[in-house]
Design an enzyme around this catalytic site. Structure first.
Site, PDB file in Angstrom:
ATOM      1  N   GLU A   1      49.487  -8.791  27.663  1.00  0.00           N
ATOM      2  CA  GLU A   1      49.205  -8.511  29.074  1.00  0.00           C
ATOM      3  C   GLU A   1      48.134  -9.442  29.637  1.00  0.00           C
ATOM      4  OE1 GLU A   1      48.264  -4.388  29.797  1.00  0.00           O
ATOM      5  OE2 GLU A   1      47.500  -4.841  31.804  1.00  0.00           O
TER       6      GLU A   1
ATOM      7  N   HIS B   1      41.177   8.377  34.318  1.00  0.00           N
ATOM      8  CA  HIS B   1      40.625   7.125  34.834  1.00  0.00           C
ATOM      9  C   HIS B   1      39.520   7.245  35.874  1.00  0.00           C
ATOM     10  CE1 HIS B   1      44.338   5.758  32.940  1.00  0.00           C
ATOM     11  NE2 HIS B   1      43.927   4.523  33.031  1.00  0.00           N
TER      12      HIS B   1
ATOM     13  N   CYS C   1      47.439  -3.794  38.053  1.00  0.00           N
ATOM     14  CA  CYS C   1      46.128  -4.138  37.539  1.00  0.00           C
ATOM     15  C   CYS C   1      45.943  -5.644  37.439  1.00  0.00           C
ATOM     16  CB  CYS C   1      45.892  -3.479  36.183  1.00  0.00           C
ATOM     17  SG  CYS C   1      47.183  -3.791  34.992  1.00  0.00           S
ATOM     18  N   CYS C   2      47.025  -6.348  37.060  1.00  0.00           N
ATOM     19  CA  CYS C   2      46.858  -7.761  36.738  1.00  0.00           C
ATOM     20  C   CYS C   2      46.562  -8.663  37.941  1.00  0.00           C
ATOM     21  CB  CYS C   2      48.063  -8.272  35.958  1.00  0.00           C
ATOM     22  SG  CYS C   2      48.296  -7.414  34.382  1.00  0.00           S
TER      23      CYS C   2
ATOM     24  N   CYS D   1      45.900  -8.798  31.868  1.00  0.00           N
ATOM     25  CA  CYS D   1      44.594  -8.127  31.924  1.00  0.00           C
ATOM     26  C   CYS D   1      43.891  -8.126  30.568  1.00  0.00           C
ATOM     27  CB  CYS D   1      44.752  -6.681  32.388  1.00  0.00           C
ATOM     28  SG  CYS D   1      45.011  -6.556  34.162  1.00  0.00           S
TER      29      CYS D   1
ATOM     30  N   HIS E   1      45.482   0.410  23.017  1.00  0.00           N
ATOM     31  CA  HIS E   1      45.692  -0.292  24.288  1.00  0.00           C
ATOM     32  C   HIS E   1      44.766  -1.511  24.364  1.00  0.00           C
ATOM     33  CE1 HIS E   1      45.392  -0.724  28.743  1.00  0.00           C
ATOM     34  NE2 HIS E   1      46.642  -0.297  28.703  1.00  0.00           N
TER      35      HIS E   1
ATOM     36  N   GLU F   1      51.029  -0.672  25.310  1.00  0.00           N
ATOM     37  CA  GLU F   1      50.461  -1.970  25.724  1.00  0.00           C
ATOM     38  C   GLU F   1      49.373  -2.346  24.728  1.00  0.00           C
ATOM     39  OE1 GLU F   1      49.192  -0.613  29.665  1.00  0.00           O
ATOM     40  OE2 GLU F   1      50.973  -1.576  30.491  1.00  0.00           O
TER      41      GLU F   1
ATOM     42  N   GLY G   1      38.623   7.605  28.957  1.00  0.00           N
ATOM     43  CA  GLY G   1      39.858   7.261  28.246  1.00  0.00           C
ATOM     44  C   GLY G   1      40.167   5.790  28.382  1.00  0.00           C
ATOM     45  N   HIS G   2      39.864   5.229  29.523  1.00  0.00           N
ATOM     46  CA  HIS G   2      40.010   3.778  29.716  1.00  0.00           C
ATOM     47  C   HIS G   2      38.619   3.217  29.949  1.00  0.00           C
ATOM     48  CE1 HIS G   2      41.216  -0.148  30.850  1.00  0.00           C
ATOM     49  NE2 HIS G   2      42.468   0.137  31.122  1.00  0.00           N
TER      50      HIS G   2
END
Lengths: 663, 663
Positions: free
Chosen positions: B346, B150, B426-427, B348, B278, B330, B201-202
């Protein structure tokens, strides 16, 4: 080392308050149903599993079971491999062999088994200890982690195997081995000073010790079994004490999430009112509890069993008799939570429920138990094995959407096809030992009473107090409800035969020697007791009407609201894609749907199939997007074909459903 | 170190083919709906989250975010704690603060933020690198595991924060920091020799770099964003190469199960046709793809975005606009797999779908995008936050059975109540930054065209090529579909205003200065373009009929067969136990069910609720066992009350359902 003097007759000759089940070696099954399965076990499963245990099946996960014993016996160098409970697969195989040899003597097979017994005996330690994992891998860790390490579980399975093998062959070698093992366990565990007050993380030893007690008459085995039962769940929790003694708090997923209830050790067993935790462990425990209750005539313990039985069968059992609603922990979840697609429904749990039912039937001859025994046997147990005997289900779902099993992890434990073998191969040999001994669930007897629980084409000899009665059943069950029962007592005498009238049968008829016999005398237990003087050639004609029925679930079962399952006799039916195409969720039964059955002799080895006129939602007729306020759901008339649930997944992989929407 | 010269006007002054959204600082929201949420973000959420980031919220999991920066800056001793992406929570908070300050100047808050920026700048390494995890914990492992670690994701969030904060305050310090960081990344990654051909990756850095490019005009940021997009999924896979370079094969659960598709790196992005993996990563990637497509006028890339958009919205989106069908990863699962109870959905991911929709709207002013944007915003985004602003949902289920969430692991990720904070938080800050900038999703413009996408009580200034138009919306939306739009151009001129007519509105009316305006000219995009000479005080009356509607799902959605959801305007409704008792699965809508709405001003802050006459299955009237062939399912007339979905779980915890059975 004391060697017990086995008496194979102990089980029906000692003074005993309850009925005994007639052992399977007194019963010749000769039908094309279970008989065919037994042939399959003999001809395919036992040899195949022997290959698997020897790591010789191509494409299957290796078992390592034999190899581990060879290493433990000092015949080979190497490391222990496989699960900590790997030994038990071998024991279950040996038990199945015992059942097989008792009805089909086979010198070659016996020779193989005897060699295995030699191997097992060589792996036994001088003090009687016997477990290849600890002997090979962690000899200093014996009995230090009962919660997770399955030593007592493996011992239990070996004891069961020994009892079966001894009964079949008279062999005493394996019996000696397990008596020495049991004595070692007895010297290790108990409430006397210096002994460990432990009990197994995976129950099994309890029921096995009662079997050994019944065979040998040794009171200490009964006492030890009772100790394990009574000690369970007492505070402080033994599993916590032993973890502390190991000097660590284990990070064990099940423990973290479910705590002691995963192991049914959250409460003393007499205080447990709901089936919880790992389903196989649960029903093995309950079976052991019932065994101890029977042998010690402990009504309180029996009542605890009954409460648990009722909880399972009235709140936590699938319509197929399967148990275990969730993958996590292979466990019960809670009342009325019976998802069809994320289901667990392990084959071994079904087998354990058969064991539990059989024991409850010893207290009470009541179809509350035998109906479930039959249901589980004909549906979930048989679903566990493929028609060719080479593939097995661990999980027996009631609804399968292959794409979801492949792409949604929530359902990835649900397999669309039976698997050739498992790393954790508890189910395949468990099916083998149960089906090979299925005769032993048919009859119970005591004094001058015979109870018939299952209807199977067969010939049996039932020893009564002072008579021996040969009973022949002629029937095409489960395809047909006509059963001809010929009674041939050794000498003419007055005794009673009680017949189970299954709850699913709303219209039964009985005739004795051609004369109609009224069912007014049917007991509320669902058994009709025919007490008379029986003579050679007396014949009972029993006709159990087997209409096709729509079954509804209790409205608390959310999954099945608005849906029905189809049953005929003891068999639950399902729709498969192979007959009905995909998108089985589009099937809607209507009030006008008529069900017709037809025996198709060439269909999957011969089966009664069902057809019906239904509606099918026309997905292609949908004019909307993913969501719409305007588009209509339209449907077309269609015909569906339903097959017995246990036969599913014997053709090309595809969708399957048991519960269908009803308009 | 080159410092860029920021130009806050760059975004609407440079030559650009597509429409631009009007930034939220040009819009004053003054309604009791989003205005109230913005007050909540200002007054509660931002201060509360600041406390959370400083580990000062009692009973909540500590964040460690500030502490990590203090350690990285050398101001404190200690170890890095929290997730590898912990920095990003702080950036999202700072971004929300930026949006807040731009419309509500607050010297105290600015001071706090400036101090935070000082801290961040101190944590930056001399070469521009900035990530507290690696600086503190693994300084020698920088950029060695892009797949899991990340670093680029965190950089992206800091860039977004910097852009927001700079736009609000003119501050250049944080902008300098992120430009140095972006330059460092640019010197590390790319297809030139000596650079790593990696990508995150994200995903997140891509859309952030485009924001930075738009602000600074620096082409290299656009090029770098485009590089990350274009490189993704090329063979050999970078994630495999870097794993080899690390000298190990990682055991990473997602990778094992989903492979590269978890990261959307299974194929080059232009070849991807289905949303996979994801869900948050996916929609962040697609947003970045759309950004690059817009800035480089790359129609092929846009078409790839459109294909993915269509897959999501026509196959993989819940009726609430939520996405992500499974907890594992997720992630998206596959077409039409939309379970209501084992859902992930989710918050997010919903927010990311709003981003994606906004970017698609820049290519095409089409309600296919704006209807979804509205749907997601009013339902799943708002569902993520409690009415008091202190609790948050990560997962937004469409069906909740509290006992199942508690006892069946399949559903244990579904929470019955919003949580105060998350270890992986995160949310909460994502909701804050979105709601604080919600104005920026209302209008897009280019040349002499203004598009109105959302109807919110507000006043805005929209700068056209050679005019500035003040537009005031007066409305009680979403409770009422009457919207009065007053148009005040700086000077009288001919230009066009396009109004979105939502697809859910089957009957819309428009009047201009009291004169009816025909909707015949409505474009198939669902927008009606009113082109005329506008003068001060011109008023559009738009009336969007908002009847209560039954929504059906495509019959391929198995979960919802035989069920309907209820919508009114943009809002999805649900039934909660607080109003309807438990056993919500017993509710059956009939053909006779009539729906009535009523605005209750004291209900959960004021909301339009719906009542209806239905049938309720009478579970107590069931006379059978768990399964029965005889017992009837009976029902009684009943009244239900439905509330807007986003308001659920603001009272005592209990069952909730969106999809209800229909007879």
């Amino acid at each position: 080392m004391k060697t017990t003097t086995p008496s194979s007759d102990f089980q029906i000759t000692h003074d005993y308050k309850h009925v005994r089940f007639i052992p399977h070696d007194k019963i010749r099954i000769s039908d094309s149903f279970f008989g065919k399965y037994q042939d399959l076990i003999n001809d395919v499963v036992i040899p195949y599993q022997w290959e698997a245990l020897n790591d010789r099946v191509e494409g299957a996960e290796p078992s390592y079971a034999i190899k581990n014993f060879r290493i433990a016996a000092g015949l080979e160098q190497g490391e222990f491999k496989g699960f900590v409970f790997q030994d038990s697969d071998l024991s279950k195989w040996l038990e199945a062999v015992g059942y097989s040899l008792s009805i089909n003597p086979d010198p070659e097979l016996k020779k193989t088994a005897d060699q295995l017994i030699d191997l097992i005996s060589k792996a036994q330690q001088p003090d009687g200890y016997l477990n290849t994992h600890f002997t090979v891998k962690e000899p200093d860790k014996k009995w230090t982690n009962l919660r997770d390490c399955h030593e007592l579980y493996c011992a239990g399975h070996l004891i069961e195997a020994a009892v079966a093998y001894h009964n079949a062959t008279g062999d005493t070698k394996i019996l000696d081995v397990v008596c020495r093992l049991a004595d070692h366990i007895d010297s290790t565990f108990g409430d006397e000073p210096g002994k460990k007050r432990g009990y197994p993380g995976h129950e099994e030893i309890e029921l096995a010790l009662i079997k050994l007690y019944r065979l040998t008459g040794e009171q200490r085995y009964l006492d030890l079994g009772k100790f394990f039962i009574d000690e369970r769940g007492k505070k402080p929790l033994y599993f916590e004490l032993e973890a502390e003694a190991r000097g660590k708090v284990d990070h064990f997923r099940m423990w973290d999430h479910m705590g002691a209830s995963y192991f049914q050790s959250h409460l003393p067993v007499r205080e447990q009112a709901k089936a919880v935790g790992h389903a196989v462990r649960a029903v093995y425990l309950y079976s052991g509890m019932a065994d101890v209750a029977l042998e010690t005539d402990d009504r309180e313990l029996f009542e605890a069993c009954k409460t648990l039985w009722n909880n399972i069968t009235s709140r936590q059992m699938y319509v197929t008799g399967a148990i275990g609603s969730m993958e996590f922990g292979e466990a019960f979840s809670f009342d009325y939570d019976l998802p069809n697609d994320t289901v667990y429904a392990e084959t071994c749990a079904a087998i354990g429920l058969v064991f539990f039912a059989q024991r409850m039937l010893q207290w009470e001859t009541d179809r509350a138990y035998s109906d479930v025994l039959e249901l589980v046997l004909y549906n979930t147990v048989l679903s566990g094995i493929s028609l060719d005997g080479k593939r097995f289900f661990y999980v027996n779902p009631l609804e399968v959407w292959p794409e979801a099993c492949d792409k949604n992890k929530t359902r990835s434990h649900v397999k669309v096809s039976r698997q050739p073998w498992f790393g954790c191969a508890c189910c395949p040999p468990n099916i083998a030992r149960l089906l090979m001994s299925v005769g032993s669930y048919m009859y119970s007897a005591k004094d001058n009473n015979i109870n018939i629980h299952l209807y199977v084409n067969s010939q049996s000899v039932i020893e009564l107090k002072d008579n021996a009665v040969t009973i022949s059943q002629s029937t095409d069950y489960p395809w047909d409800g006509n059963i001809t029962i010929e009674v041939n007592p050794e000498h003419e005498a007055r005794f009673a035969i009680s017949l189970r009238i299954p709850e699913w049968c709303k219209n039964a008829q009985i005739a004795i020697n051609g004369e109609s016999y009224g069912l007014e005398q049917m007991h509320k237990s669902g058994y009709i007791k025919i007490e008379r003087k029986w003579k050679n050639g007396d014949t009972i004609l029993l006709n159990l009407d087997m209409p096709i029925m729509r079954v509804k679930a209790h409205p608390n079962v959310r999954e099945n609201i608005g849906k029905v399952a189809i049953k005929r006799g003891p068999l639950v039916y399902c729709a498969e894609a192979a007959d009905n195409g995909k998108d089985l969720h589009t099937i809607i039964l209507t009030k006008e749907s008529v069900f017709e059955d037809c025996f198709e002799k060439d269909f999957l080895g011969g089966a009664c199939v069902i057809t019906s006129n239904v509606k099918r939602i026309d997905s292609k007729g949908w004019t909307g997007d993913l969501y719409s306020t305007d588009a209509k759901i339209t449907s077309n008339p269609a015909t569906i074909k339903l097959i017995p649930y246990y036969l599913w997944a014997n053709r090309e992989p595809g969708e399957m459903i048991v519960w269908m929407r009803e308009e």
